[in-house]
Design an enzyme around this catalytic site. Structure first.
Site, mmCIF file in Angstrom:
data_model
loop_
_atom_site.group_PDB
_atom_site.id
_atom_site.type_symbol
_atom_site.label_atom_id
_atom_site.label_comp_id
_atom_site.label_asym_id
_atom_site.label_seq_id
_atom_site.Cartn_x
_atom_site.Cartn_y
_atom_site.Cartn_z
ATOM 1 N N SER A 26 0.871 -1.168 0.000
ATOM 2 C CA SER A 26 0.000 0.000 0.000
ATOM 3 C C SER A 26 0.915 1.226 0.000
ATOM 4 O O SER A 26 1.777 1.364 0.863
ATOM 5 C CB SER A 26 -0.878 -0.022 1.241
ATOM 6 O OG SER A 26 -1.558 1.192 1.350
ATOM 7 N N ASN A 153 -11.598 5.514 -4.866
ATOM 8 C CA ASN A 153 -11.695 6.960 -4.654
ATOM 9 C C ASN A 153 -12.310 7.343 -3.308
ATOM 10 O O ASN A 153 -11.946 8.369 -2.753
ATOM 11 C CB ASN A 153 -12.432 7.625 -5.809
ATOM 12 C CG ASN A 153 -13.785 7.027 -6.046
ATOM 13 O OD1 ASN A 153 -14.111 5.949 -5.551
ATOM 14 N ND2 ASN A 153 -14.600 7.721 -6.807
ATOM 15 N N VAL A 230 -17.167 0.710 -15.799
ATOM 16 C CA VAL A 230 -18.147 0.006 -16.632
ATOM 17 C C VAL A 230 -17.597 -1.350 -17.116
ATOM 18 O O VAL A 230 -18.314 -2.356 -17.032
ATOM 19 C CB VAL A 230 -18.610 0.897 -17.807
ATOM 20 C CG1 VAL A 230 -19.483 0.103 -18.779
ATOM 21 C CG2 VAL A 230 -19.358 2.110 -17.281
ATOM 22 N N LEU A 244 -27.604 -16.269 -10.760
ATOM 23 C CA LEU A 244 -28.848 -15.525 -10.486
ATOM 24 C C LEU A 244 -28.782 -14.758 -9.165
ATOM 25 O O LEU A 244 -29.710 -14.772 -8.371
ATOM 26 C CB LEU A 244 -30.049 -16.476 -10.489
ATOM 27 C CG LEU A 244 -30.412 -17.029 -11.859
ATOM 28 C CD1 LEU A 244 -31.583 -17.990 -11.753
ATOM 29 C CD2 LEU A 244 -30.779 -15.894 -12.823
ATOM 30 N N GLU A 250 -22.679 0.341 -9.269
ATOM 31 C CA GLU A 250 -22.369 1.782 -9.217
ATOM 32 C C GLU A 250 -21.154 1.995 -10.101
ATOM 33 O O GLU A 250 -20.022 1.733 -9.685
ATOM 34 C CB GLU A 250 -22.056 2.193 -7.773
ATOM 35 C CG GLU A 250 -23.236 2.145 -6.839
ATOM 36 C CD GLU A 250 -24.256 3.217 -7.110
ATOM 37 O OE1 GLU A 250 -23.988 4.125 -7.909
ATOM 38 O OE2 GLU A 250 -25.346 3.143 -6.528
ATOM 39 N N GLY A 252 -19.192 3.972 -13.820
ATOM 40 C CA GLY A 252 -18.587 5.244 -14.199
ATOM 41 C C GLY A 252 -19.551 6.207 -14.870
ATOM 42 O O GLY A 252 -20.741 5.938 -15.038
ATOM 43 N N CYS A 284 -16.864 9.569 -9.512
ATOM 44 C CA CYS A 284 -17.651 8.958 -10.601
ATOM 45 C C CYS A 284 -18.691 9.908 -11.166
ATOM 46 O O CYS A 284 -18.972 9.891 -12.359
ATOM 47 C CB CYS A 284 -18.334 7.707 -10.082
ATOM 48 S SG CYS A 284 -19.269 8.035 -8.572
ATOM 49 N N GLY A 457 -25.003 1.968 -14.598
ATOM 50 C CA GLY A 457 -25.384 0.971 -13.600
ATOM 51 C C GLY A 457 -26.837 1.011 -13.212
ATOM 52 O O GLY A 457 -27.648 1.708 -13.827
ATOM 53 N N GLU A 461 -27.952 3.486 -3.988
ATOM 54 C CA GLU A 461 -27.394 3.489 -2.645
ATOM 55 C C GLU A 461 -28.013 4.660 -1.887
ATOM 56 O O GLU A 461 -28.558 5.589 -2.480
ATOM 57 C CB GLU A 461 -25.865 3.612 -2.706
ATOM 58 C CG GLU A 461 -25.271 2.378 -3.383
ATOM 59 C CD GLU A 461 -23.788 2.148 -3.158
ATOM 60 O OE1 GLU A 461 -23.015 3.091 -3.384
ATOM 61 O OE2 GLU A 461 -23.408 1.023 -2.785
HETATM 62 P P1 NAD Z 1 -12.215 -0.937 -11.268
HETATM 63 O O1 NAD Z 1 -13.415 -1.287 -12.058
HETATM 64 O O2 NAD Z 1 -10.889 -1.126 -11.851
HETATM 65 O O3 NAD Z 1 -12.199 -1.789 -9.900
HETATM 66 C C1 NAD Z 1 -13.278 -1.745 -8.982
HETATM 67 C C2 NAD Z 1 -13.190 -2.930 -8.036
HETATM 68 O O4 NAD Z 1 -13.508 -4.126 -8.757
HETATM 69 C C3 NAD Z 1 -11.796 -3.165 -7.435
HETATM 70 O O5 NAD Z 1 -11.958 -3.547 -6.084
HETATM 71 C C4 NAD Z 1 -11.251 -4.323 -8.266
HETATM 72 O O6 NAD Z 1 -10.317 -5.101 -7.586
HETATM 73 C C5 NAD Z 1 -12.516 -5.110 -8.538
HETATM 74 N N1 NAD Z 1 -12.497 -5.965 -9.727
HETATM 75 C C6 NAD Z 1 -11.857 -5.757 -10.905
HETATM 76 N N2 NAD Z 1 -12.155 -6.744 -11.771
HETATM 77 C C7 NAD Z 1 -13.010 -7.570 -11.143
HETATM 78 C C8 NAD Z 1 -13.696 -8.772 -11.532
HETATM 79 N N3 NAD Z 1 -13.557 -9.294 -12.735
HETATM 80 N N4 NAD Z 1 -14.519 -9.362 -10.633
HETATM 81 C C9 NAD Z 1 -14.690 -8.830 -9.406
HETATM 82 N N5 NAD Z 1 -14.070 -7.713 -8.976
HETATM 83 C C10 NAD Z 1 -13.243 -7.084 -9.837
HETATM 84 O O7 NAD Z 1 -12.489 0.550 -10.780
HETATM 85 P P2 NAD Z 1 -11.490 1.540 -10.029
HETATM 86 O O8 NAD Z 1 -10.429 1.916 -10.998
HETATM 87 O O9 NAD Z 1 -11.129 0.962 -8.710
HETATM 88 O O10 NAD Z 1 -12.436 2.793 -9.753
HETATM 89 C C11 NAD Z 1 -12.705 3.755 -10.707
HETATM 90 C C12 NAD Z 1 -14.037 3.498 -11.376
HETATM 91 O O11 NAD Z 1 -15.062 3.377 -10.400
HETATM 92 C C13 NAD Z 1 -14.447 4.648 -12.263
HETATM 93 O O12 NAD Z 1 -14.987 4.156 -13.463
HETATM 94 C C14 NAD Z 1 -15.524 5.343 -11.446
HETATM 95 O O13 NAD Z 1 -16.432 6.078 -12.208
HETATM 96 C C15 NAD Z 1 -16.165 4.203 -10.744
HETATM 97 N N6 NAD Z 1 -16.860 4.661 -9.544
HETATM 98 C C16 NAD Z 1 -18.234 4.659 -9.516
HETATM 99 C C17 NAD Z 1 -18.915 5.134 -8.395
HETATM 100 C C18 NAD Z 1 -20.416 5.155 -8.345
HETATM 101 O O14 NAD Z 1 -20.965 5.232 -7.251
HETATM 102 N N7 NAD Z 1 -21.132 5.101 -9.450
HETATM 103 C C19 NAD Z 1 -18.196 5.591 -7.299
HETATM 104 C C20 NAD Z 1 -16.796 5.577 -7.361
HETATM 105 C C21 NAD Z 1 -16.150 5.110 -8.480
#
Ligand code: NAD
Length: 487
Positions: A26, A153, A230, A244, A250, A252, A284, A457, A461
């Site tokens: 980290s 984030n 996404v 199922l 949530e 991007g 996001c 999505g 929440e």
């Molecule tokens: P990311 O999609 O790379 O990862 C998100 C999480 O999913 C991580 O914990 C990662 O380890 C996990 N992950 C990745 N592949 C997976 C898989 N195949 N199966 C299960 N888990 C998996 O996203 P990020 O880079 O951590 O975050 C940035 C993204 O998140 C941006 O697109 C942002 O818009 C979005 N985001 C959305 C919201 C919202 O509330 N809509 C809030 C914050 C961030």
């Protein structure tokens, strides 16, 4: 290592280590310093966490909502008491300035525990359905073991936003934070135990895209709530569908923020800056396509540049710092690539565009950046950058701007600044987004639903709406007279 937790995972009420898991560091983004060394979960750790959750859940579900709520409210109080310490950890985890984390992270998590702890006793009721003698009633029943997967984030906020409605509804949670920000969720686990949460109901396991699928595909998991991009959402949704399982996604965005010529200019610029530069642009719901009415474009850009250039970039643990680094070197590279693409494709750089001087060179700092004369077809106007890059686009009339604002696969959020109340509502009505702000941007108190439409999505929440996504309805039909059978 200044933020080393007792162990990598938190399972069944205590810290657990398994050194067979892949080690990972980290890193504090402001300096590149390794602040903790952890291990990703092995399949054995995943099994242990899900088994603990499965074992603990029925007894928890049998408590009254008031009893469950009391524990969540206690957790909220502890979080508020320890806000400074939790905010510093969030700053180390993410690089976000303490000025932000102290008001937006643990406090938002605490709001969530307080809100759901308080409302559930009244909100988890069912209906009575009269049927002319016979009757039926519905019950809200928990789903069972829920999995939460977080982005980097808002690590503490995301953990709490998923866990509070899950727990109050009588579920157990296994949470996997982002591999970039593994620390905050472990502290929340400690706090929930201190608040009296029985062991096994909130478990944290570490890992990345290799670990996530072990959770999503597990036969004992009833629901998966993901915050992420996404492309990840598509994979997780597909995997969950094969079993199922319930899902909340949530994802991007590339949200529009429309500034009409009658808007309060200072307020609109403030909204656009908050909606692009807060958390170094890693939000996001950011309004990254700022459509500005052509008649006020010059005034808007001049004042925007002035205010952007005054942003204090620096050490995130300094109370005066307004903008910290990006979460990782990889993310900064990605954003710098987008900035280069913006220039190549003909956008006009108003300010920023590079790496700031006079900050730690090992940190992942980037300048807040504004492009003008952006057109709808440019890459920077179409793709989510997830960094402090604001695209300003010109428009001439309401119908035109609405078509362009909606011309995206995303639908997370949107904003409109105007002094005309009727126009504000009319435009909000036509914007395709899960949430629309009128004359402000990015405010998400726990009382209001938050979530996306289109590719951003589904599921919501916060607010009472979140309870629908952590419970299902069970209907009981009660006959009051003997069965009338033709046989
Ligand atoms: P990311 O999609 O790379 O990862 C998100 C999480 O999913 C991580 O914990 C990662 O380890 C996990 N992950 C990745 N592949 C997976 C898989 N195949 N199966 C299960 N888990 C998996 O996203 P990020 O880079 O951590 O975050 C940035 C993204 O998140 C941006 O697109 C942002 O818009 C979005 N985001 C959305 C919201 C919202 O509330 N809509 C809030 C914050 C961030």
């Amino acid at each position: 290592m200044r933020a080393q937790p007792k162990a990598s995972h938190f399972i069944d009420g205590d810290y657990v280590e398994d050194k067979d898991g892949t080690p990972f560091d980290s890193v504090y983004p402001a300096t590149g310093e390794v602040i903790a060394r952890l291990h990703a979960a092995t399949p054995a750790i995943v099994e242990r966490a899900i088994a603990a959750a499965k074992r603990a859940q029925p007894e928890w579900a049998a408590l009254s909502p008031t009893a469950r709520g009391r524990i969540l409210k206690r957790a909220a109080d502890i979080m508020r008491t320890r806000n400074r310490e939790l905010s510093e950890l969030e700053t180390l985890d993410t690089g976000k300035p303490i000025q932000e984390t102290i008001v937006a992270d643990p406090t938002s998590g605490a709001d969530s525990f307080e809100f759901f702890g308080g409302v559930a006793a009244a909100a988890l009721n069912g209906d009575y359905i009269p049927l002319g003698g016979d009757f039926a009633f519905t019950k809200r029943v928990p789903l069972g073991v829920c999995v939460g997967i977080g982005a980097w984030n808002y690590p503490q906020q995301i953990a709490c936003w998923k866990t509070a409605p899950a727990l109050i509804s009588g579920n157990a949670m296994v949470f996997k934070p982002s591999e970039n920000t593994p620390l905050g969720a472990l502290k929340i686990a400690e706090i929930l135990v201190e608040a009296g949460l029985p062991k096994g109901l909130f478990n944290v396991i570490q890992g990345d895209r290799e670990t996530g699928p072990l959770l999503v595909n597990h036969k004992d998991v009833a629901k998966v709530s993901l915050t992420g991009s996404v492309p990840t959402g598509r994979k997780v949704y597909a995997a969950a569908a094969s079993g199922l399982r319930h899902v909340t996604m949530e994802l991007g965005g590339k949200s529009p923020l429309i500034v009409f010529d009658d808007a309060d200019l200072e307020s609109a610029i403030g909204g656009a800056m908050l909606g692009n530069f807060y958390s170094t642009g890693q939000v996001c719901s950011n309004g990254t396509r700022v459509f500005v009415h052509r008649t006020i474009k010059h005034a808007f850009l001049a004042r925007l540049k002035e205010r952007t250039d005054a942003i204090v970039i620096g050490d995130p643990l300094d109370d005066a710092t307004q903008m910290g680094p990006m979460v990782s070197m990889a993310q900064r590279e990605k954003v710098l690539d987008y900035i280069a693409k913006g220039r190549e494709e003909g956008a006009r750089l108003i300010t920023g565009g590079g790496i700031p001087n006079a900050v730690n060179a090992e940190g992942t700092y980037i300048q807040p950046t504004v492009f003008a004369d952006v057109t709808d077809d440019m890459t920077i106007a179409r793709e989510e950058i997830f960094g402090p890059v604001m695209c300003v686009l010109d428009f001439d009339d309401e119908d035109e701007v609405l078509v362009r604002a909606n011309g995206t696969e995303f639908g997370l959020s949107a904003g409109v600044f105007t002094a005309d109340l009727t126009r504000g509502h009319r435009v909000a009505d036509r914007l395709e987004a899960g949430i629309v702000w009128i004359n402000t941007y990015n405010l998400c108190p726990v009382e209001i639903p938050f979530g996306g439409s289109k590719q951003s999505g589904f599921g919501r929440e916060n607010s009472l709406a979140a309870l629908n996504h952590y419970t299902e309805l069970k209907t009981v039909y009660v006959a009051m007279s003997p069965v009338q059978s033709p046989y």
